[in-house]
Each structure stands twice: as structure tokens, then as C-alpha cells.
Design a protein around this motif. Structure first.
Motif, PDB file in Angstrom:
ATOM      1  N   PRO A  30       3.298   2.583   5.616  1.00 11.05           N
ATOM      2  CA  PRO A  30       4.273   1.556   5.171  1.00 11.05           C
ATOM      3  C   PRO A  30       5.721   1.858   5.537  1.00 11.05           C
ATOM      4  O   PRO A  30       6.465   0.953   5.899  1.00 11.05           O
ATOM      5  CB  PRO A  30       4.054   1.511   3.659  1.00 11.05           C
ATOM      6  N   GLY A  82      -3.480  -0.546   4.061  1.00  5.31           N
ATOM      7  CA  GLY A  82      -3.710   0.474   5.069  1.00  5.31           C
ATOM      8  C   GLY A  82      -5.203   0.794   5.041  1.00  5.31           C
ATOM      9  O   GLY A  82      -5.959   0.206   4.266  1.00  5.31           O
ATOM     10  N   SER A 133       0.838  -1.198   0.000  1.00  4.02           N
ATOM     11  CA  SER A 133       0.000   0.000   0.000  1.00  4.02           C
ATOM     12  C   SER A 133       0.869   1.243   0.000  1.00  4.02           C
ATOM     13  O   SER A 133       2.099   1.168   0.135  1.00  4.02           O
ATOM     14  CB  SER A 133      -0.907   0.004   1.242  1.00  4.02           C
ATOM     15  N   GLY A 161       0.611   5.686   1.149  1.00  2.00           N
ATOM     16  CA  GLY A 161       0.320   6.448   2.356  1.00  2.00           C
ATOM     17  C   GLY A 161       1.550   6.517   3.255  1.00  2.00           C
ATOM     18  O   GLY A 161       2.667   6.181   2.857  1.00  2.00           O
ATOM     19  N   SER A 162       1.319   6.931   4.510  1.00  2.00           N
ATOM     20  CA  SER A 162       2.443   7.207   5.416  1.00  2.00           C
ATOM     21  C   SER A 162       2.825   6.023   6.309  1.00  2.00           C
ATOM     22  O   SER A 162       3.928   5.986   6.843  1.00  2.00           O
ATOM     23  CB  SER A 162       2.077   8.388   6.309  1.00  2.00           C
ATOM     24  N   HIS A 188     -11.603   3.905   3.723  1.00  2.00           N
ATOM     25  CA  HIS A 188     -11.163   3.419   2.394  1.00  2.00           C
ATOM     26  C   HIS A 188      -9.946   2.527   2.576  1.00  2.00           C
ATOM     27  O   HIS A 188      -9.210   2.622   3.565  1.00  2.00           O
ATOM     28  CB  HIS A 188     -10.882   4.584   1.442  1.00  2.00           C
ATOM     29  N   THR A 189      -9.739   1.661   1.593  1.00  2.00           N
ATOM     30  CA  THR A 189      -8.509   0.879   1.545  1.00  2.00           C
ATOM     31  C   THR A 189      -8.099   0.751   0.087  1.00  2.00           C
ATOM     32  O   THR A 189      -8.964   0.842  -0.802  1.00  2.00           O
ATOM     33  CB  THR A 189      -8.676  -0.502   2.212  1.00  2.00           C
ATOM     34  N   LYS A 203      -7.933   6.683  13.613  1.00  2.00           N
ATOM     35  CA  LYS A 203      -8.564   5.514  12.952  1.00  2.00           C
ATOM     36  C   LYS A 203      -9.399   4.695  13.950  1.00  2.00           C
ATOM     37  O   LYS A 203      -9.992   3.689  13.592  1.00  2.00           O
ATOM     38  CB  LYS A 203      -7.488   4.595  12.343  1.00  2.00           C
ATOM     39  N   GLY A 241      -7.805   4.384   5.438  1.00  3.54           N
ATOM     40  CA  GLY A 241      -7.994   5.795   5.773  1.00  3.54           C
ATOM     41  C   GLY A 241      -9.008   5.918   6.910  1.00  3.54           C
ATOM     42  O   GLY A 241      -9.753   4.967   7.199  1.00  3.54           O
ATOM     43  N   ASN A 272       3.227   6.921  -4.401  1.00  2.42           N
ATOM     44  CA  ASN A 272       3.416   5.799  -3.474  1.00  2.42           C
ATOM     45  C   ASN A 272       4.720   5.065  -3.772  1.00  2.42           C
ATOM     46  O   ASN A 272       5.484   4.719  -2.876  1.00  2.42           O
ATOM     47  CB  ASN A 272       2.242   4.809  -3.557  1.00  2.42           C
ATOM     48  N   ARG A 297      -1.180   6.999  -6.906  1.00  2.77           N
ATOM     49  CA  ARG A 297      -1.686   8.314  -7.322  1.00  2.77           C
ATOM     50  C   ARG A 297      -1.130   8.576  -8.711  1.00  2.77           C
ATOM     51  O   ARG A 297       0.064   8.316  -8.979  1.00  2.77           O
ATOM     52  CB  ARG A 297      -1.202   9.372  -6.352  1.00  2.77           C
TER      53      ARG A 297
HETATM   54  C1  6PG Z   1      -2.891   5.500  -0.612  1.00  2.00           C
HETATM   55  C2  6PG Z   1      -3.015   4.182   0.104  1.00  2.00           C
HETATM   56  C3  6PG Z   1      -4.206   4.224   1.009  1.00  2.00           C
HETATM   57  C4  6PG Z   1      -3.642   4.186   2.408  1.00  2.00           C
HETATM   58  C5  6PG Z   1      -4.621   4.747   3.400  1.00  2.00           C
HETATM   59  C6  6PG Z   1      -3.952   4.886   4.766  1.00  2.00           C
HETATM   60  O1  6PG Z   1      -2.518   5.525  -1.771  1.00  2.00           O
HETATM   61  O2  6PG Z   1      -3.126   6.513   0.082  1.00  2.00           O
HETATM   62  O3  6PG Z   1      -2.862   3.086  -0.607  1.00  2.00           O
HETATM   63  O4  6PG Z   1      -5.150   3.241   0.841  1.00  2.00           O
HETATM   64  O5  6PG Z   1      -3.295   2.842   2.729  1.00  2.00           O
HETATM   65  O6  6PG Z   1      -5.032   6.013   2.937  1.00  2.00           O
HETATM   66  O7  6PG Z   1      -2.938   5.839   4.640  1.00  2.00           O
HETATM   67  P1  6PG Z   1      -1.936   6.169   5.857  1.00  2.00           P
HETATM   68  O8  6PG Z   1      -1.051   4.970   5.991  1.00  2.00           O
HETATM   69  O9  6PG Z   1      -1.203   7.392   5.407  1.00  2.00           O
HETATM   70  O10 6PG Z   1      -2.804   6.402   7.071  1.00  2.00           O
END
Ligand code: 6PG
Length: 251
Positions: free
Chosen positions: A49, A147, A44, A46-47, A153-154, A206, A149, A88, A78
């Protein structure tokens, strides 16, 4: 049909969670590689990983994981160039891929710089050509790391956001409803077709959504609709994200 198995582990902090993850990665990749030449893992963005993948860039994991036989994919991207701060792939490359001995050809990024309607097919075909159709006539990833949101969302599967330009129920074009940012995502069907699906969720923002998807109205959120019917669904949570869950267990 086997019911999927759900488990969750709560950790005091991200340091403890990251150490557990690194050992799980080593043990699980060893287990999976006993029966197959290569394994396919989807990451995934986001922040979060960087908090756990970075644990694999040190000793003993650099040496005792068979990196040559692990192929990495993404659950979403993105649609920006890889050099963009929002990428990402770009963010994971810096703190992870640049520090582990994984062959370049094992990294299957989504090309955010390509027109989405073309890239959704190209990436879908890359999954087909490398992961193959092994179950339910769909590609079967060995392990998908997700992850979530705080909106539940995932990947880039958002509540009430229609996926477009779907390619063979493998990939699709999505949009972040808050920022209108175009994304490419793998589908719920692909996630649910995997052998292992692990949500790694941290942070107090979360806490309500984590409680809902594990104990409440699961179907209310895309993350709650993930159920790998032939596999294992597990959650690695820090204490902040699991607070309501812990309180509920005491009742
Ligand atoms: C993305 C991710 C998304 C992410 C969640 C959690 O491209 O943003 O794939 O699904 O896993 O938004 O994001 P955080 O780890 O930043 O909370």
C-alpha cells in the motif's frame, strides 16, 4: 444477479502502477460521490500500500479529491498497538494519513491494542454504524483495496485457518499460520459484497499465485475465492507479478 466483471492491468513498474492508481482513485471517488454523501473504502496492510497510496499525497490529488467525504477502514490488522512496527494502521498513518487533509473522524482503524474478542465486535459495529447494511443484509463497501500474500491469503483470510469469534459475518479473529500472530479481519462475505474490489499485487514472488487465481485453480487460494457478485473485480499488477500471465496470453 449480475456476474462480477474481472479485469487486469499490467504495469512496467510500481511507479507506473502508482500513477495509474492515483488517477483511478480521483476518478472513481468523484464518480461514487456523485450519488452519495460519503464513500467507504477499506485498505489493506503489508508493504505494497505505501507504494501506491503515497502517490495521492502530492499535487493535484491533495487538492482535487474531496477528502472530507471519504471514510477509511481496514480489511485487517495485526493485534499490536498502533505504535508497533507491525501495525497496518501505524505504517499507513506515517506515509499517508499524516500527509492528506482527511478528518480524523473519517479514519476507522482496528484497535490492535484491544483484546481481540472485544475488538472484533467493536470494529464490526463501527462498520455497521458507518457503512450500514445495504446489500444482502450486509455492509456494502464502495471500494476494497486488497493485497495478496505469496501463499494466496488476502486480508487475514489464510488457507486452512479457521476464523474465530465471527461477528455477524462482518469481522472475525484470525491468525497468521506462519507467525501465529493474532489478527482481526473482515470476512470474505463482506469483501464479496463490495461495489469495487481491487487487488494490487507486485513482485516476482507472487507470479505463480497470480497465475493460479486468474487462470488456474482459483478456489485453491482465499484470494481466488474473492468474487464481488454485484460488483467489479480488478487486478493492478506489475510486470514481475504478471509474468506467467503474460506468457500464457502469448500461447
Ligand atoms: C496484512 C495484509 C495482507 C497483505 C498481504 C500482502 O495485514 O499483511 O492485509 O493481506 O495484503 O500479506 O502483503 P504485501 O503487500 O506486503 O506483499
Amino acid at each position: 444477479m449480475m456476474d462480477y466483471i474481472v479485469s487486469y492491468n499490467v504495469f512496467s513498474n510500481i511507479e507506473e502502477l502508482g500513477n495509474y492508481f492515483a488517477n483511478l482513485f480521483k476518478d472513481r471517488s468523484e464518480e461514487l460521490l456523485r450519488n452519495k454523501r460519503n464513500i467507504n473504502i477499506a485498505l489493506s496492510g503489508g508493504s505494497t500500500p505505501k507504494l501506491y497510496l503515497s502517490k495521492l499525497t502530492g499535487t493535484p490529488f491533495l487538492q482535487n479529491i474531496d477528502w472530507n467525504r471519504i471514510h477509511f477502514f481496514w480489511v485487517d490488522e495485526r493485534m499490536v498497538p498502533p505504535t508497533d512496527i507491525m501495525s497496518n494502521y501505524g505504517s499507513i498513518k506515517e506515509f499517508f494519513f499524516d500527509k492528506i487533509p482527511v478528518p480524523e473522524e473519517n479514519i476507522h482503524r482496528i484497535k490492535g491494542e484491544i483484546v481481540p474478542q472485544l475488538e472484533v465486535r467493536r470494529y464490526g459495529n463501527e462498520i455497521l454504524n458507518n457503512v450500514g447494511k445495504k446489500r444482502n443484509n450486509l455492509p456494502e463497501f464502495d471500494w476494497i483495496l486488497l493485497g495478496m500474500g505469496n501463499d494466496g491469503h488476502t486480508a487475514s483470510i489464510f488457507q486452512n485457518v479457521e476464523l474465530k469469534d465471527e461477528f455477524q459475518n462482518i469481522t472475525a479473529v484470525s491468525k497468521n499460520p506462519e507467525t501465529s500472530q493474532t489478527r482481526i479481519t473482515i470476512t470474505e462475505a463482506i469483501i464479496n459484497n463490495a461495489d469495487y474490489v481491487t487487488f494490487i499485487i507486485t513482485g516476482k514472488d507472487k507470479v505463480e499465485t497470480v497465475f493460479e487465481i486468474l487462470k488456474g485453480d482459483k478456489k485453491k487460494y482465499p484470494a481466488g475465492r474473492i468474487n464481488p457478485v454485484n460488483g467489479i473485480l480488478e487486478f493492478l499488477l506489475d510486470k514481475e507479478a504478471a509474468d506467467m500471465l503474460i506468457e500464457n496470453e502469448k500461447l
